[in-house]
Design an enzyme around this catalytic site. Structure first.
Site, PDB file in Angstrom:
ATOM      1  N   TYR A  24       6.131  -8.326  16.802  1.00 61.62           N
ATOM      2  CA  TYR A  24       6.228  -7.405  15.670  1.00 61.62           C
ATOM      3  C   TYR A  24       7.094  -6.204  16.030  1.00 61.62           C
ATOM      4  O   TYR A  24       7.993  -5.824  15.280  1.00 61.62           O
ATOM      5  CB  TYR A  24       4.828  -6.963  15.264  1.00 61.62           C
ATOM      6  CG  TYR A  24       4.794  -5.852  14.236  1.00 61.62           C
ATOM      7  CD1 TYR A  24       5.240  -6.070  12.935  1.00 61.62           C
ATOM      8  CD2 TYR A  24       4.308  -4.592  14.563  1.00 61.62           C
ATOM      9  CE1 TYR A  24       5.207  -5.049  11.984  1.00 61.62           C
ATOM     10  CE2 TYR A  24       4.262  -3.573  13.625  1.00 61.62           C
ATOM     11  CZ  TYR A  24       4.721  -3.805  12.337  1.00 61.62           C
ATOM     12  OH  TYR A  24       4.689  -2.793  11.405  1.00 61.62           O
TER      13      TYR A  24
ATOM     14  N   MET B 179       0.818  -1.205   0.000  1.00 65.70           N
ATOM     15  CA  MET B 179       0.000   0.000   0.000  1.00 65.70           C
ATOM     16  C   MET B 179       0.859   1.265   0.000  1.00 65.70           C
ATOM     17  O   MET B 179       0.637   2.182  -0.803  1.00 65.70           O
ATOM     18  CB  MET B 179      -0.925  -0.011   1.221  1.00 65.70           C
ATOM     19  CG  MET B 179      -1.874   1.159   1.292  1.00 65.70           C
ATOM     20  SD  MET B 179      -3.173   0.932   2.554  1.00 65.70           S
ATOM     21  CE  MET B 179      -2.177   0.887   4.061  1.00 65.70           C
ATOM     22  N   LEU B 180       1.844   1.337   0.886  1.00 64.49           N
ATOM     23  CA  LEU B 180       2.719   2.510   0.914  1.00 64.49           C
ATOM     24  C   LEU B 180       3.657   2.525  -0.279  1.00 64.49           C
ATOM     25  O   LEU B 180       3.865   3.572  -0.905  1.00 64.49           O
ATOM     26  CB  LEU B 180       3.524   2.525   2.218  1.00 64.49           C
ATOM     27  CG  LEU B 180       4.573   3.635   2.338  1.00 64.49           C
ATOM     28  CD1 LEU B 180       3.942   5.012   2.225  1.00 64.49           C
ATOM     29  CD2 LEU B 180       5.351   3.487   3.644  1.00 64.49           C
TER      30      LEU B 180
END
Length: 296
Positions: free
Chosen positions: A127, A13-14
């Site tokens: 994460y 997406m980015l």
């Protein structure tokens, strides 16, 4: 040196918006999605960077499945920690400046005021730990040519997001319950892509000091407040969105209660921080709604 740019993770997406921003600016760009370059493969990374010799490499490649990382931390670490290390080593050898995208999850999420760029990291999830490893690799290997840009709560047309989900669910449900005890900064990928490009250019010109920057929108809100703003922009009744707590949505990885980041370092690079989240969302909304609904 070629003077061009390389974008890794260009299919995300980015990454899509970074490539689009560079294209609009007429910058020679090599867009590499995960099929074109696995950043975990040191030999492939070295050969690619040595062959292209870009002036700037923007790394948008990452393991972003936050919950899955809890059970697969070693695999996530290979992509989020060792991948950036391989990129940094290759960039050091070729004289390339590296812009590496990181996350608010490197912090504990228990602050009561915005985290400055030099706040002590204290990740509480797998994460977050793996992303912090990547940050440290970039900054250790490239102390004069490494830029880490932390972001959060991203949305855009090139991938799934909370904003897209709310637009869809407004049509499907009479009411929604949304968490009201997690606070952060919704950030449009187009805005972040613009700052990454400007930061890379300033780095080449020698006017952007290396180190950590925070690439999130101004202001802050909870997910509940964001959902109500989305409904308002849709012309729907915001009262259809009702508040709930994180306890109602227990997940393998705990979400930070407070993910608000400070933006103090942009001034030193001569770049203004990203606009307020409400203004950004309003500007992005027509294209976001069209992407989800297929109409205006």
């Amino acid at each position: 040196m070629s003077g061009g740019w390389v974008v890794t993770g260009a299919g995300g997406m980015l990454g899509q918006d970074v490539v689009a921003r560079l294209s609009a600016a007429g910058v020679k760009t090599t867009a590499l999605d995960r099929g074109a370059l696995d950043i975990r493969d040191g030999a492939a990374v070295r050969d690619t960077v040595a062959g292209l010799r870009p002036s700037v490499l923007v790394n948008c490649a990452a393991w972003t499945a936050v919950d899955d990382a809890e059970a697969q931390e070693n695999e996530a670490l290979r992509l989020n920690g060792d991948g950036p290390r391989q990129l940094a080593l290759a960039c050091r050898d070729s004289g390339t400046r590296l812009l590496h995208v990181s996350t608010d999850y490197v912090f504990a999420g228990d602050a009561s005021s915005p985290y400055p760029e030099d706040a002590a990291p204290a990740p509480r999830t797998a994460y977050g730990r793996t992303k912090l490893a990547g940050e440290r690799a970039v900054l250790d290997i490239l102390p004069e040519a490494g830029h880490v840009v932390r972001t959060a709560w991203l949305y855009g047309v090139g991938g799934p997001s909370f904003v897209a989900t709310m637009i869809r669910l407004e049509r499907e449900r009479d009411t929604l319950e949304v968490v009201d005890d997690q606070r952060g900064q919704p950030t449009w990928t187009v805005d972040l892509a613009d700052r990454l490009v400007r930061l890379g250019r300033a780095a080449v010109e020698g006017t952007a000091p290396p180190g950590i920057y925070h690439g999130t929108s101004g202001g802050d809100c909870t997910w509940f407040e964001l959902a109500r703003e989305i409904f308002r922009l849709l012309g729907a009744d915001p009262e259809r969105v009702r508040p709930t707590t994180s306890a109602a949505y227990v997940r393998p990885a705990p979400r930070p209660a407070y993910s608000v980041l400070g933006h103090g370092r942009w001034a030193g690079a001569g770049i203004e921080p990203i606009q307020d989240w409400r203004a950004a969302l309003a500007g992005a909304f027509p294209v976001l709604r069209a992407a989800v609904t297929g109409g205006p």
